[in-house]
Design a protein around this motif. Sequence first.
Motif, PDB file in Angstrom:
ATOM      1  N   TYR A   1      18.379   2.297 -63.693  1.00  0.00           N
ATOM      2  CA  TYR A   1      18.611   3.480 -63.275  1.00  0.00           C
ATOM      3  C   TYR A   1      18.226   3.817 -61.866  1.00  0.00           C
ATOM      4  O   TYR A   1      16.760   3.674 -61.670  1.00  0.00           O
TER       5      TYR A   1
ATOM      6  N   THR B   1      26.339   0.553 -57.704  1.00  0.00           N
ATOM      7  CA  THR B   1      26.113   0.957 -59.182  1.00  0.00           C
ATOM      8  C   THR B   1      26.382  -0.123 -59.908  1.00  0.00           C
ATOM      9  O   THR B   1      27.095  -1.206 -59.606  1.00  0.00           O
ATOM     10  N   TRP B   2      25.838  -0.121 -61.289  1.00  0.00           N
ATOM     11  CA  TRP B   2      26.029  -1.280 -62.271  1.00  0.00           C
ATOM     12  C   TRP B   2      27.436  -1.739 -62.324  1.00  0.00           C
ATOM     13  O   TRP B   2      27.697  -3.052 -62.591  1.00  0.00           O
TER      14      TRP B   2
ATOM     15  N   PHE C   1      19.586   6.315 -54.184  1.00  0.00           N
ATOM     16  CA  PHE C   1      19.565   4.840 -53.845  1.00  0.00           C
ATOM     17  C   PHE C   1      19.168   4.401 -52.696  1.00  0.00           C
ATOM     18  O   PHE C   1      18.843   2.988 -52.499  1.00  0.00           O
TER      19      PHE C   1
ATOM     20  N   ASP D   1      21.642  -1.110 -61.608  1.00  0.00           N
ATOM     21  CA  ASP D   1      22.210  -0.959 -60.140  1.00  0.00           C
ATOM     22  C   ASP D   1      21.286  -1.567 -59.418  1.00  0.00           C
ATOM     23  O   ASP D   1      19.956  -2.099 -59.351  1.00  0.00           O
TER      24      ASP D   1
ATOM     25  N   SER E   1      30.561   2.457 -57.382  1.00  0.00           N
ATOM     26  CA  SER E   1      30.172   3.296 -56.285  1.00  0.00           C
ATOM     27  C   SER E   1      29.314   2.366 -55.278  1.00  0.00           C
ATOM     28  O   SER E   1      28.571   1.591 -55.835  1.00  0.00           O
ATOM     29  N   THR E   2      29.457   2.794 -54.148  1.00  0.00           N
ATOM     30  CA  THR E   2      28.584   1.873 -53.170  1.00  0.00           C
ATOM     31  C   THR E   2      28.022   2.932 -52.312  1.00  0.00           C
ATOM     32  O   THR E   2      28.437   3.930 -51.808  1.00  0.00           O
TER      33      THR E   2
END
Length: 122
Positions: A99, A50-51, A103, A31, A55-56
């Motif tokens: 992980y 996310t990796w 965020f 991430d 998702s942002t």
Amino acid sequence: QLQASGGGLVQAGGSLRLSCAPSGRTFSSYDMGWFRQAPGKEREFVAAITWSGSSTYYADSVKGRFTISRDNAKNTVYLQMNSLKPEDTAVYYCAASSYVGHFSAASEYVYWGQGTLVTVSS
């Protein structure tokens, strides 16, 4: 291990694209986040992804103006910044972690780049 680039001087209303590329490690499964720190202020969250890129997340102050994306084939994360304002002036840092639970929390990120300066003139 992370190198941010693409900063510079731009007039208000202009655009810049920041890039973040690692050296010596592949971050395609990590991430990633962007933070910024203005003079005399604390480091603040800007955006994260996310990796997988599925998702942002964005700070309210940049939502609708900035876009975070990644190209795992190139091992690079981008921050497209449009409609820049003088208050966006800061050193921008990219960060990574295998992980991330929250965020927007800088403490969640293990790896940090050296930063790139963005200056927006009025």
